[in-house]
Scaffold this motif. Structure first.
Motif, mmCIF file in Angstrom:
data_model
loop_
_atom_site.group_PDB
_atom_site.id
_atom_site.type_symbol
_atom_site.label_atom_id
_atom_site.label_comp_id
_atom_site.label_asym_id
_atom_site.label_seq_id
_atom_site.Cartn_x
_atom_site.Cartn_y
_atom_site.Cartn_z
ATOM 1 N N LEU A 39 47.582 39.668 43.860
ATOM 2 C CA LEU A 39 46.563 38.649 44.145
ATOM 3 C C LEU A 39 46.396 37.713 42.954
ATOM 4 O O LEU A 39 46.276 36.497 43.123
ATOM 5 C CB LEU A 39 45.223 39.307 44.492
ATOM 6 C CG LEU A 39 45.065 39.817 45.907
ATOM 7 C CD1 LEU A 39 43.757 40.590 46.045
ATOM 8 C CD2 LEU A 39 45.122 38.690 46.917
ATOM 9 N N GLN A 40 46.393 38.274 41.749
ATOM 10 C CA GLN A 40 46.266 37.443 40.553
ATOM 11 C C GLN A 40 47.480 36.536 40.389
ATOM 12 O O GLN A 40 47.344 35.353 40.072
ATOM 13 C CB GLN A 40 46.088 38.326 39.310
ATOM 14 C CG GLN A 40 45.840 37.540 38.030
ATOM 15 C CD GLN A 40 44.511 36.825 38.040
ATOM 16 O OE1 GLN A 40 43.476 37.454 38.152
ATOM 17 N NE2 GLN A 40 44.535 35.508 37.921
ATOM 18 N N GLN A 41 48.681 37.076 40.620
ATOM 19 C CA GLN A 41 49.899 36.260 40.534
ATOM 20 C C GLN A 41 49.854 35.127 41.559
ATOM 21 O O GLN A 41 50.161 33.974 41.241
ATOM 22 C CB GLN A 41 51.135 37.122 40.800
ATOM 23 C CG GLN A 41 51.504 38.065 39.691
ATOM 24 C CD GLN A 41 52.686 38.945 40.095
ATOM 25 O OE1 GLN A 41 52.719 39.512 41.174
ATOM 26 N NE2 GLN A 41 53.662 39.049 39.196
ATOM 27 N N LEU A 42 49.486 35.474 42.787
ATOM 28 C CA LEU A 42 49.411 34.463 43.837
ATOM 29 C C LEU A 42 48.386 33.402 43.489
ATOM 30 O O LEU A 42 48.642 32.200 43.631
ATOM 31 C CB LEU A 42 49.076 35.123 45.180
ATOM 32 C CG LEU A 42 48.922 34.179 46.367
ATOM 33 C CD1 LEU A 42 50.203 33.379 46.608
ATOM 34 C CD2 LEU A 42 48.534 34.964 47.614
ATOM 35 N N HIS A 43 47.239 33.823 43.001
ATOM 36 C CA HIS A 43 46.193 32.875 42.607
ATOM 37 C C HIS A 43 46.713 31.905 41.549
ATOM 38 O O HIS A 43 46.505 30.697 41.646
ATOM 39 C CB HIS A 43 44.965 33.622 42.090
ATOM 40 C CG HIS A 43 43.996 32.751 41.375
ATOM 41 N ND1 HIS A 43 43.251 31.778 42.018
ATOM 42 C CD2 HIS A 43 43.671 32.669 40.058
ATOM 43 C CE1 HIS A 43 42.496 31.146 41.134
ATOM 44 N NE2 HIS A 43 42.739 31.672 39.938
ATOM 45 N N ASN A 44 47.408 32.435 40.542
ATOM 46 C CA ASN A 44 47.943 31.573 39.481
ATOM 47 C C ASN A 44 48.936 30.560 40.036
ATOM 48 O O ASN A 44 48.926 29.381 39.656
ATOM 49 C CB ASN A 44 48.592 32.411 38.381
ATOM 50 C CG ASN A 44 47.594 33.241 37.612
ATOM 51 O OD1 ASN A 44 46.400 32.960 37.615
ATOM 52 N ND2 ASN A 44 48.067 34.285 36.969
ATOM 53 N N LEU A 45 49.797 31.009 40.942
ATOM 54 C CA LEU A 45 50.782 30.099 41.540
ATOM 55 C C LEU A 45 50.107 29.040 42.408
ATOM 56 O O LEU A 45 50.497 27.868 42.386
ATOM 57 C CB LEU A 45 51.798 30.897 42.361
ATOM 58 C CG LEU A 45 52.748 31.774 41.548
ATOM 59 C CD1 LEU A 45 53.492 32.746 42.457
ATOM 60 C CD2 LEU A 45 53.729 30.913 40.768
ATOM 61 N N ILE A 46 49.099 29.442 43.155
ATOM 62 C CA ILE A 46 48.375 28.478 44.003
ATOM 63 C C ILE A 46 47.625 27.483 43.127
ATOM 64 O O ILE A 46 47.626 26.282 43.403
ATOM 65 C CB ILE A 46 47.416 29.203 44.977
ATOM 66 C CG1 ILE A 46 48.211 30.002 46.001
ATOM 67 C CG2 ILE A 46 46.491 28.198 45.679
ATOM 68 C CD1 ILE A 46 47.352 30.892 46.895
ATOM 69 N N ASN A 50 52.440 25.707 42.744
ATOM 70 C CA ASN A 50 53.846 25.959 42.497
ATOM 71 C C ASN A 50 54.307 27.236 43.207
ATOM 72 O O ASN A 50 54.981 28.066 42.624
ATOM 73 C CB ASN A 50 54.078 26.072 40.985
ATOM 74 C CG ASN A 50 55.533 26.099 40.630
ATOM 75 O OD1 ASN A 50 56.376 25.592 41.366
ATOM 76 N ND2 ASN A 50 55.845 26.712 39.501
ATOM 77 N N THR A 51 53.930 27.373 44.488
ATOM 78 C CA THR A 51 54.267 28.606 45.204
ATOM 79 C C THR A 51 55.624 28.546 45.874
ATOM 80 O O THR A 51 56.261 29.565 46.074
ATOM 81 C CB THR A 51 53.233 28.919 46.296
ATOM 82 O OG1 THR A 51 53.266 27.890 47.290
ATOM 83 C CG2 THR A 51 51.834 29.057 45.717
ATOM 84 N N GLY A 52 56.057 27.352 46.239
ATOM 85 C CA GLY A 52 57.250 27.225 47.065
ATOM 86 C C GLY A 52 56.900 27.576 48.497
ATOM 87 O O GLY A 52 55.730 27.752 48.848
ATOM 88 N N PHE A 97 38.312 26.937 43.368
ATOM 89 C CA PHE A 97 38.274 28.386 43.536
ATOM 90 C C PHE A 97 38.874 29.029 42.303
ATOM 91 O O PHE A 97 39.839 28.532 41.732
ATOM 92 C CB PHE A 97 39.084 28.818 44.772
ATOM 93 C CG PHE A 97 39.079 30.311 44.992
ATOM 94 C CD1 PHE A 97 37.987 30.932 45.580
ATOM 95 C CD2 PHE A 97 40.162 31.082 44.601
ATOM 96 C CE1 PHE A 97 37.976 32.303 45.771
ATOM 97 C CE2 PHE A 97 40.162 32.459 44.796
ATOM 98 C CZ PHE A 97 39.065 33.075 45.387
ATOM 99 N N ASP A 98 38.268 30.112 41.875
ATOM 100 C CA ASP A 98 38.816 30.856 40.755
ATOM 101 C C ASP A 98 38.741 32.338 41.076
ATOM 102 O O ASP A 98 37.815 32.797 41.736
ATOM 103 C CB ASP A 98 38.043 30.565 39.467
ATOM 104 C CG ASP A 98 38.763 31.086 38.239
ATOM 105 O OD1 ASP A 98 40.003 31.276 38.293
ATOM 106 O OD2 ASP A 98 38.101 31.308 37.207
ATOM 107 N N LEU A 99 39.728 33.064 40.620
ATOM 108 C CA LEU A 99 39.785 34.503 40.811
ATOM 109 C C LEU A 99 40.046 35.133 39.452
ATOM 110 O O LEU A 99 40.988 34.749 38.762
ATOM 111 C CB LEU A 99 40.918 34.886 41.774
ATOM 112 C CG LEU A 99 41.150 36.378 41.970
ATOM 113 C CD1 LEU A 99 40.018 36.980 42.801
ATOM 114 C CD2 LEU A 99 42.481 36.621 42.649
ATOM 115 N N GLN A 100 39.198 36.054 39.066
ATOM 116 C CA GLN A 100 39.384 36.760 37.807
ATOM 117 C C GLN A 100 39.442 38.247 38.117
ATOM 118 O O GLN A 100 38.458 38.832 38.561
ATOM 119 C CB GLN A 100 38.243 36.461 36.846
ATOM 120 C CG GLN A 100 38.199 35.011 36.431
ATOM 121 C CD GLN A 100 37.032 34.717 35.514
ATOM 122 O OE1 GLN A 100 36.267 35.596 35.155
ATOM 123 N NE2 GLN A 100 36.901 33.461 35.148
#
Length: 131
Positions: A39-46, A50-52, A97-100
């Motif tokens: 989830l953290q990786q996905l959040h960073n990419l979103i 830069n998700t592709g 939106f932010d996710l920590q």
């Protein structure tokens, strides 16, 4: 069958079940940690837009496309407004939106647990169970 052997058999079966349950619980914990990491990786990419494509994202995260969609849905469950741009081939946040994600692990020995909970009301025989 003598009672000793029956007791021994029951004890062995119980130990096997206990070990299996501990293994299952450990697997669940590891799976939950992996999900939080993804989830953290996905959040960073979103966030970086830069998700592709979903297929590329699945390859990047080394998961199935179905799992990508499930992770996106999980973020949406946290009120993330996620959009997808076909022209830019990326997911992005439509709104701020932010996710920590933070994980804390504290290992306590039996003595430490006893000290922490020593004298606790709950360790006394004061608990009453409603019937």
């Amino acid at each position: 069958m003598s009672s000793f052997w029956w007791f021994r058999l029951r004890s062995t079966i119980k130990d096997g079940i206990d070990n299996s349950l501990k293994h299952i619980e450990k697997e669940r914990s590891m799976k939950n940690l992996k999900t939080l990491e993804r989830l953290q990786q996905l959040h960073n990419l979103i966030t970086n837009e830069n998700t592709g494509t979903p297929k590329e994202l699945a390859n990047l995260l080394q998961i199935s496309q179905r799992s990508v969609h499930l992770l996106v849905e999980q973020l949406k469950d946290y009120n993330a407004n996620i959009c997808y741009s076909r022209s830019r081939k990326t997911y992005y946040y439509c709104d701020d939106f932010d996710l920590q994600v933070s994980i804390s692990v504290n290992v306590l020995t039996n003595n430490e647990v006893t000290q922490i909970f020593g004298g606790s009301y709950f360790l006394q025989n004061n608990l009453h169970i409603a019937s």
